[in-house]
Each structure stands twice: as C-alpha cells, then as structure tokens.
Design an enzyme around this catalytic site. Structure first.
Site, PDB file in Angstrom:
ATOM      1  N   CYS A   1       0.847  -1.196   0.000  1.00 35.08           N
ATOM      2  CA  CYS A   1       0.000   0.000   0.000  1.00 35.08           C
ATOM      3  C   CYS A   1       0.882   1.246   0.000  1.00 35.08           C
ATOM      4  O   CYS A   1       2.111   1.162   0.013  1.00 35.08           O
ATOM      5  CB  CYS A   1      -0.939   0.018   1.204  1.00 35.08           C
TER       6      CYS A   1
ATOM      7  N   ASP B   1       6.577  31.785 -29.423  1.00 37.78           N
ATOM      8  CA  ASP B   1       7.641  32.259 -30.302  1.00 37.78           C
ATOM      9  C   ASP B   1       7.080  32.277 -31.724  1.00 37.78           C
ATOM     10  O   ASP B   1       6.237  31.453 -32.072  1.00 37.78           O
ATOM     11  CB  ASP B   1       8.841  31.309 -30.192  1.00 37.78           C
TER      12      ASP B   1
ATOM     13  N   ASP C   1      15.477  29.423 -27.521  1.00 35.78           N
ATOM     14  CA  ASP C   1      14.525  29.908 -26.512  1.00 35.78           C
ATOM     15  C   ASP C   1      14.775  29.287 -25.141  1.00 35.78           C
ATOM     16  O   ASP C   1      13.955  29.446 -24.236  1.00 35.78           O
ATOM     17  CB  ASP C   1      13.086  29.576 -26.954  1.00 35.78           C
TER      18      ASP C   1
END
Length: 748
Positions: A22, A440, A644
């Site tokens: 678990c 862009d 970029d």
C-alpha cells in the site's frame, strides 16, 4: 574543475521494488532512501513499483540503496529492460492467479457453511461435513498461514521498521478471526466431546478476507499492466533488426549490435533503425509517428532521418549517428517512463494521509471492540471481535495509495500517444493552471521556413519568362530567401538554365547574366544605384506586401523594372485555430519575436493575437516571461527549445514544439512532438482531465473510508463484506484512472 567533477558524480537510477502492499510501504521506502547520505532526492511510485533516485555516485552506490530497501523489508534491484520487466510481471501475475484459485477452492465450503446458517437460506442443502469445526480448521489453516503468509511477513517488516501498513490491518483482522475460531473449536470439543455445529465459528471470515484481498490485488496488478500500454506501444515502434554494410558485406544484425558510424541499408517498406544522415539514395519517409504529418517527406543525400520512421519507396544508405538509448524514440520513451514514475504535488496529500492512517485505524478498531464488549453487548466477545475485524478490513488504504499514480500513468501515457510528452507528474499537474501563453513566432506560429508567396509582373513581361531568369540567377545564391524562391519556381514546373555570370551584393541583392540578359534582384537601393525607376503603383504594391509581413524584392531586366517577387515565413495551417482555442480557455496569448514590429504585427494579426513583443533578443525573452510572472500570472513559453532555452527554463511551464531533439527535451517541461500548435490546448486539456480524475479518485478513496469505518464500527458490515468492499474500492480507483486512456482531444 570541481563543478565538472560534481556534475559527473550526480547520477539517476530507477530501482524496481517488490513487496509493497500500500501507499504506506512506498512512503517508508521513500523516507528511508532520502535519509541515505549522498541521495539528493528519491520518489517511490506505488503504482508501477519503482523508486527513482537522484544521487551522488561519490557518496552512495546502488548497492547501498538496495541494502537500505532490504533493511526496510522489501526487495529491490536496478530496473531491467522493458522485456525482462514484462516477463517478471507476467510470472508474478501467474503466481497470484494460482494463489487466488487455491484460496477460493478452500474457502468455498466455508462460505457455503456460513450461508447455510441463516434461517432464510435453510432450503439450501448443506453437507454435515461442512459444519464440522475440524474440517473448517483444516480448510482455513493453509489459507491463513500458507497463502496468507505474505501478510504476516509484510506486517512484521513494517512494524520492525517502526510503521504500520495495510498488511498490519489484514494480519490483525484475519488472525483475530482465525484464533478466536480455533479457541471456540477446542472449547466445543471440551464441552460436547465432538463439536458438531454447537458454536458459531469465524473461519470463513479469515479465509474469505484473504481470498477477496488476493482478488483485489490481482485486478489491481492487471489494471496496472494496462496503464503502461503507452510505453509498450512506443517500444513496439522500434525496428528489431538492421541491414548493416561492413567490409563490403551486408549483415542483418539485431538493433543493439549496430554501432555509431555504421552504414545501414534501409529497403522500401522497412523501418529506419537508427537516427542518422542519408549518404545515398532518394526516398519518401513516413514520419507521422513523430510529427503527426501524414504526408511522407522526401529524403536525399545530406538529409537527417529519425529511427523508427518508415521508409516508403526508395533504398537509402544511412550513416548511424545515434543508436540505442541515444535515438529520438528512446529519449521519448525515457521521458514518458520518468513522467509515469514521478510524483505530482497533489500526491503528497495522499502520502501524508496514508502515513498516519493505519495507526489511527488500529486505534478505532480497538475502541470499537471495547465499546461493543463493555457497553453495547456486554461480555459478547465474538460480536465485539467481529465489529473490530470489519473496521480493520474496511480501512485498508490501498485505494488512497493508487489514486494519484494510476491517473498520472494513464494521463501521461495517453498524452504521449497524442505526441505530448510531460517530463514529470508535477508538470502534468501545473499545465492546467496556465494563465498567459507566450508563443515564439518562427517555427512555432510559422513554419520556420520561407516560401515563395507572390509574383507581381509588370506589363511587357510574362511570368514564366521572368521566373526562369530569376530562378537561374538565385540558384547560385546561398541566401535562405534565394533557396525559397528557387524551390517555389521549380515547384511551378519551370526549368532553370545556368547563369553566365553571377555576383552577390551583400545587403542589397544579386546581379546575374542569364540568356545574355542582365538580371537584378534586390532592394530599392539596388535599383536606385543601377538607375532603375519604379512607378508609384509598384511602390504601393511593395509597401502592401511588406505590411503583410512578407520580404519583397524588386526585379529588373536589362535596366528596366520588371516586377516584384515576395517570400515569407508562412503561418502553419492550424495556428489560427489553436490560438482561438487557447483564448476560448481564458488564456492570454502573446507572440514574441526578434523581427521588426511591422512584420511581427502582420503575422500576429493573421492568427488573431493582439499583444506582440517584437525586436526581442533571445536573452530578453526570459525577461519578458518574468514580467508576466511578476504580474501574478502563471506563464508558459512555447519555443523551439534551443535559442529559446532561457525563456523555457524561466517559465512556469516551458513547451518545446515540433522538434523532438535532445536539446528541446532538456530545455522544456513539455515536449510537443507534432508541429501542430493544437498540441498546446490539447496539453492543457489533458492536464485538466488528469487533475479532475485524480481528485475524483482521492475523493472516493477517502469518502469510502470515512463512510465505511463508522458503518463497520456500528455493526452493519460483516467482515467478509468489508473485504469485498475494500477490494472493490481499489479496483474502481484504477478503472477510473484508466478512463484517461480513452480520452479524445481535438477530434483525434
């Protein structure tokens, strides 16, 4: 030098963990690994049973990590190949099925005996043997101690490590039912000498609980296997073998035997096995699996090809530049695996709850027992015990542990199939919060490649004649705009002769002689210098083209103005639609570019963007992102992932579009493999749907426990029903998560 050494010692590893039952188990392992010296960050994913660890190899080894996991009571090993992992999972499933069938066969007579106890079921035939306590004991004992031994082992290890998990609840609940029944069996023997049906026993409670929990775990394991289908389908795209030319021989080799620099022969209909450069041959290549473009791309010598794309009609010789784990597809698979194995911040909620849940439940079960034994039905040990067992069983926090990771797996897997790669669960969670989107211009909104758009011809000249002269002249220029003109002219089916003379005039244009005619192509200044006069109508048309964001060049033939030719980086067909979709989602869309303002505004107007940031240098793009963030807006930057990079890193979410290169994936949080801008609103929609799914899962997992525990404590839930409900809750959470694999976005 020290920085370089430090970066070399920083490594990542993925461990396969077995034995977790678990979320509390995952929590313990995660805490244990994070406490190790040299481990920078460790996350354990319960759903896919892995631990992803960032560590300093100079301070800690993988063996140290494995030992730590084993000290905590679990097994660990370095993650194997997908095939080996798949085989291991299959064997584990088979083992679980055998256990379940054995447990069910032994439990059915006990269930039959229990059903036969009720007055309204008295018509059901019940063999006397099934009511014999010794027969029931013989059936229940192997279920409890052979099939159910895993719960005792798990509980012991958890308690030894100072915590409690689901195994503790199961072991406590089933042991209480079993040993109390064993006590009653011996008591009935002492009282009656034979013990036939004289007392109500609870052997079926412990056996049915174990059977139902095993059933739930089997369903869970099968569903988990389905949630990693995205990885399997991506791996299925890879070529299995390659034809390699070595020492003049053509060898068919497995893909893992191909090395850098090998010359690979790719025949028609074959998958290209490696990333590389075409050395010889011409063919069309279907790159749709990567770009989403259904039209095949023509490849010839000097062009790059990507592994796993499909060679359509020609034979290509390709030099291997990236093989194995370095190929684009292998990088994609790695990104998807890491995303599925990572944690979204929302999962911390579930981790905190499950960490404190088990001790609280044990306390509630004990309190339930005491209240029933001393207050509600004083002295009735059996009744009080039954209610306490029901509380222990109904409260198992499996569903809570599965709520988040299964949704992350299914959501990121489905997104990958749609060409959207989330680098981690945290980015999948954060994307839907975006308020401002900076796009862009070049290569994102536009195609990133200039095309011939307009040809305006003056009176006295014919278009084919003029284009033939311009094409022959520009054929010798290396300028990107010249390439666009030549390609556009050839596309019209015009044959280009060779120029007799050629001169490039930097900053102005070109001068050439073709078919004994002098051609000038270039700026107004070039025309003025050569005394070529242009009518006012020509000037007006030139300004109109420039206002549309096009680069217009004047043409003169033998000193006479002959026309205007224009090229432009045209917008992608889907850009306008994608921008409208983003705006309809309430997102502010901006365009950023290094171009002049007039050109930028012309492009922005075509796609419906009002706000333009023009003449911005690459380092200034990051500053623009920060300005929006300072206004309190969650900001995304979409670019090509190379120039970029600073802006992509600064944004809350950086998206690299249409590339699939290593650089793009490194720089961005999300990589959009297709050039289609619709992938951006699709990524946001996928993020929203995944987060809704996670919240549904968490709500139902918690609601189920919050409602179930009081019902069990008040005595309205038999333990075996509690076991069935617990198994059902885990399966329902996983099935709800798997709905994400069927999500349709943007009519795809």
């Amino acid at each position: 030098m020290s920085n370089a050494a430090a970066s070399e010692s920083n490594q990542q590893a993925t461990l396969e963990i077995s034995g977790m039952t678990c979320a509390a188990c995952a929590n313990r392992i995660e805490k244990g690994l994070n406490r190790l010296d040299g481990v920078k960050h460790a996350t354990v994913n319960f759903a896919i049973e892995t631990a992803h660890v960032e560590f300093e190899s100079s301070a800690v080894t993988i063996d140290d990590m494995v030992k730590k996991v084993e000290q905590l009571g679990y097994k660990a090993q370095l993650q194997q190949s997908a095939n080996e992992t798949g085989a291991g999972r299959k064997a584990h499933l088979q083992k679980q099925k055998v256990k379940l069938i054995t447990s069910a066969v032994l439990s059915i007579p006990l269930l039959w005996a229990m059903v036969g106890h009720f007055s309204f079921t008295s018509f059901i035939w019940l063999p006397d043997l099934f009511m014999n306590p010794w027969f029931q004991l013989a059936l229940a004992t192997p279920v409890q101690f052979v099939i159910g031994w895993q719960f005792y082992v798990g509980a012991f290890k958890a308690l030894r490590g100072g915590s409690a998990n689901m195994d503790v609840l199961v072991a406590l609940g089933t042991s209480a039912a079993y040993f109390y029944s064993l006590y009653l069996t011996f008591q009935s023997l002492a009282n009656t000498g034979h013990g036939h049906g004289q007392v109500e026993l609870y052997y079926e409670t412990s056996s049915l609980l174990i059977t139902l929990i095993l059933l739930g775990k089997l369903f869970e394991a099968m569903a988990k296997g389905r949630s990693s289908e995205a990885i399997k389908s991506l791996m299925g795209l890879q070529a299995k073998t390659a034809y390699v030319l070595r020492d003049g021989e053509e060898l068919q080799l497995p893909l893992d035997k191909v090395i850098l620099g090998d010359i690979v022969l790719v025949k028609p209909g074959d998958k290209i096995p490696v990333d590389g450069e075409v050395l010889e041959g011409v063919s069309s290549v279907d790159e749709s699996m990567l770009t989403g473009e259904s039209i095949p791309v023509e490849k010839r010598a000097g062009d790059q090809v990507i592994g796993s794309t499909l060679n359509k009609n020609g034979v290509l010789k390709v030099k291997a530049q990236k093989v194995g784990k370095e190929t684009v597809l292998a990088q994609i698979i790695k990104v998807v695996e890491e995303a599925q194995g990572s944690k979204a911040p929302i999962q911390r909620v579930a981790d905190v709850i499950s960490g404190i849940f088990v001790p609280i439940v044990v306390g509630i079960a004990l309190l339930t027992f005491l209240i029933w034994y001393f207050a509600i039905q004083p002295g009735d040990f059996a009744e009080a015990l039954e209610k306490a067992i029901a509380v222990l069983v109904i409260a198992c926090p499996c569903a809570l542990g599965l709520a988040t990771p299964t949704s992350i797996m299914a959501g990121s897997g489905r997104a990958a199939e749609l060409g959207i790669l989330f680098k981690g669960g945290e980015h999948l969670e954060a994307t839907h919060r975006i308020q401002a989107m900076i796009l862009d211009k070049t290569g994102t909104i536009t195609k990133g490649k200039p095309e011939l758009t307009d040809v305006l011809v003056e009176q006295g000249f014919e278009e084919p004649f003029l284009l033939r002269l311009v094409g022959a002249a520009e054929k010798l220029s290396e300028h990107p705009l010249a390439e666009a003109m030549v390609e556009g002219i050839r596309h019209k089916g015009i044959e280009l002769p060779n120029a007799e003379a050629f001169e490039a005039i930097p900053g102005y244009g070109i001068r050439a002689v073709v078919d004994q005619r002098t051609i000038l192509v270039g700026t107004r200044k070039l025309m003025t210098q050569n005394n070529v006069s242009m009518a006012s109508e020509g000037e007006r048309r030139m300004e109109q083209l420039e206002s549309e964001g096009k680069t217009a060049m004047l043409i003169a033939v033998d000193g006479r103005f002959a026309g205007i030719i224009a090229v432009a980086d045209t917008i992608k067909e889907t850009s306008k639609e994608a921008v409208a979709r983003l705006q309809s989602q309430g997102i502010e869309v901006l365009m950023i570019t290094g171009d002049n303002e007039r050109t930028a505004k012309a492009i922005a107007a075509q796609v419906g963007i009002d706000r333009v940031l023009a003449e911005v240098l690459p380092d200034g793009k990051a500053a623009e992102v920060k300005k929006l963030q300072q206004q309190g807006k969650k900001t995304a930057m979409v670019g090509d992932g190379i120039n970029d990079a600073p802006a992509l890193a600064s944004a809350d979410i950086g998206m690299a579009i249409g590339t699939g290169t290593d650089v793009a994936m490194e720089a961005a949080d999300v990589t959009l493999m297709r050039g289609d801008l619709n992938s951006i609103p699709d990524a946001i929609a996928m993020s929203k749907k995944t987060m809704v799914n996670i919240k549904q899962n968490l709500f139902w997992a918690l609601a189920y426990n919050v409602i179930g525990i009081p019902i069990a404590a008040l005595g309205f839930l038999a333990p075996w029903l509690a076991g069935a409900a617990m198994a059902l809750s885990s399966v329902s959470v996983v099935l709800n998560a798997l709905r994400l694999q069927k999500v349709k976005l943007h009519d795809r």
